[in-house]
Design a protein around this motif. Sequence first.
Motif: not given
Length: 143
Positions: A45, A49-50, A52
């Motif tokens: 996750k 988020e960082k 992609k």
Amino acid sequence: MGLIGVGSLTNEVYVNNEGDAALDIITSSFYNPHDKNPLNQRFVKAFVEKFKALPSYDDYAGYISAQVIAKALDKIQGDVENTDRFLEALKGIEFDGPTGRFRFDEKQNVILTVYIQKVVKQEGKLTNALIETIPNVKQISLD
């Protein structure tokens, strides 16, 4: 029987560049982003988020290596100039990580979780679907 190989054959970083020719290739790897381990889900996750993108085994290796070094440095209160003390601290490192319990064997080889995976298409993208998880795999020693 289809093609069988090592994880680098269908690394998450470039498996989509391989196209449908990669479908059904079975590989073994020391990391799979689809492992349901809660620590792995948290790692995936944060990574997605960082960056992609799903993390690959290279990303996992960098992450876990940094964890090992940081834990050893904590044990020696940052005294990196004392190489012998640092190397001794590394021997005792053990913690729960994204692939389960991380630790070394008596010869300083990592005891790994090995993943058997197969390339499938999910939501229009190729990925390494998890077929089987084999925990606590030790390197073979020929003494």
